[in-house]
Design a protein around this motif. Structure first.
Motif, PDB file in Angstrom:
ATOM      1  N   ARG A 186       0.862  -1.170   0.000  1.00  0.00           N
ATOM      2  CA  ARG A 186       0.000   0.000   0.000  1.00  0.00           C
ATOM      3  C   ARG A 186       0.903   1.225   0.000  1.00  0.00           C
ATOM      4  O   ARG A 186       1.836   1.300   0.801  1.00  0.00           O
ATOM      5  N   PHE A 187       0.655   2.144  -0.893  1.00  0.00           N
ATOM      6  CA  PHE A 187       1.503   3.331  -0.951  1.00  0.00           C
ATOM      7  C   PHE A 187       0.676   4.536  -1.363  1.00  0.00           C
ATOM      8  O   PHE A 187      -0.333   4.419  -2.060  1.00  0.00           O
ATOM      9  N   THR A 188       1.112   5.700  -0.907  1.00  0.00           N
ATOM     10  CA  THR A 188       0.388   6.936  -1.171  1.00  0.00           C
ATOM     11  C   THR A 188       1.134   7.795  -2.178  1.00  0.00           C
ATOM     12  O   THR A 188       2.355   7.728  -2.317  1.00  0.00           O
ATOM     13  N   VAL A 189       0.369   8.599  -2.889  1.00  0.00           N
ATOM     14  CA  VAL A 189       0.903   9.615  -3.798  1.00  0.00           C
ATOM     15  C   VAL A 189       0.387  10.952  -3.297  1.00  0.00           C
ATOM     16  O   VAL A 189      -0.827  11.162  -3.196  1.00  0.00           O
ATOM     17  N   LYS A 190       1.314  11.835  -2.934  1.00  0.00           N
ATOM     18  CA  LYS A 190       0.948  13.140  -2.388  1.00  0.00           C
ATOM     19  C   LYS A 190       1.627  14.267  -3.167  1.00  0.00           C
ATOM     20  O   LYS A 190       2.355  14.013  -4.128  1.00  0.00           O
ATOM     21  N   ASP A 191       1.425  15.481  -2.698  1.00  0.00           N
ATOM     22  CA  ASP A 191       1.953  16.666  -3.379  1.00  0.00           C
ATOM     23  C   ASP A 191       3.475  16.679  -3.399  1.00  0.00           C
ATOM     24  O   ASP A 191       4.092  17.036  -4.398  1.00  0.00           O
TER      25      ASP A 191
END
Length: 305
Positions: free
Chosen positions: A127-132
């Motif tokens: 699980r991984f996030t993509v942010k600013d």
């Protein structure tokens, strides 16, 4: 007309409106509710799936039983079928619990095959996030760059036959669609496949974040059932000559500009499963937003023997 198209009380299989290759597998809400009820009654959580591998296959059997109609065999046949090789599915709005998203995706994955160990997270999934903002060493989490078309598993020695991607969370996101290309729809497949470098074994080295130290050599193109398949990612390939480097750059540019690339619309709580040997995937860039937040789940693995 695909042989998989059907409709019954438990699920419907139809063509994805964006692709003549991808199929939509829409489970009825009653099937999803029945599956989740059984999971909850048995107290099966994500940690149990992480710690006890056979539970992943057990819950796959629960979903198979709830759906009926030879559901698991159909999913395996879709992913192995060269004319399709991919499908979407989701929880039909029955739950918004991301742990239950993990459980559902695990059941779908283990109807298709066995998930590989994901070195990046130390689990059978990531699980991984993509942010600013981002300071990673690959394009995976970099929101405002094109994540170029590639296949998974290039830098590991184990087979990576299939790939599952699920959208877990999405806030303040414009763009970032999954970009997909079926190898048989690539207009310049023969040009590159039949080149003298088409079957060359290229060297792949993963960056530190992948937690993989080995150096792997893999053929760019290989045959399966007498049809060309591909193993390629531009970020981690280390060609040994200028000729090889120019060839790989031309190949990547050809893929990116092909008219058959689709940008898949995938709602939160939905997933896509692809045959990793003849489907390539990437991601479009997001529009700039300081509050961007997207979380994805990935599983990838091998088919059952």
């Amino acid at each position: 007309m695909s042989k998989f198209i059907q409709k019954n009380d438990q699920f419907e299989v139809s063509f994805n409106p964006q692709s003549k290759r991808l199929l939509n597998v829409n489970l009825s809400k009653s099937v999803v509710e029945s599956f989740l009820k059984r999971i909850r009654e048995e107290g099966i959580g994500v940690q149990r799936l992480e710690y006890t591998p056979y539970e992943r296959q057990v819950i796959a059997s629960y979903l198979d039983e709830a759906a009926g109609h030879d559901f698991g065999n159909m999913l395996r046949e879709i992913v192995n079928d060269r004319e399709t090789g991919g499908f979407t599915a989701g929880l039909e709005g029955v739950t918004e619990d991301t742990d239950e998203y993990v459980i559902f995706s695990t059941a779908i994955a283990h109807l298709v095959g066995i998930s590989n160990f994901d070195s990046m997270t130390g689990k059978y999934y990531a699980r991984f996030t993509v942010k600013d903002t981002d300071n990673s060493d690959s394009y995976l989490r970099q929101a405002y760059r094109l994540f170029t078309l590639h296949t998974d598993g290039t830098f590991v020695n184990e087979p990576t036959d299939w790939l599952l991607m699920m959208k877990m969370v999405e806030e303040n996101a414009v763009g970032g669609e999954s970009r997909l290309l079926h190898l048989d729809d690539w207009s310049e497949l023969d040009k590159f496949h039949k080149s003298s470098l088409g079957e060359h074994k290229f060297q792949y080295i993963a960056p530190p974040s992948k937690n993989v130290q080995e150096i792997v050599f893999r053929k760019l193109f290989f045959l399966k059932n007498n049809r060309p398949c591909i193993c390629f990612i531009d970020q981690f390939a280390y060609p040994e000559t200028i000729e090889e480097a120019k060839f790989l750059k031309a190949l990547s540019q050809s893929l990116e500009s092909d008219k058959s690339v689709i940008e898949l619309e995938l709602p939160v709580g939905n997933l896509v499963v692809l045959n990793n040997e003849f489907w390539m995937h990437g991601r479009a860039a997001f529009e700039k937003n300081p509050n961007l937040n997207r979380e994805l789940l990935r599983q990838r693995g091998r088919f059952y023997e």
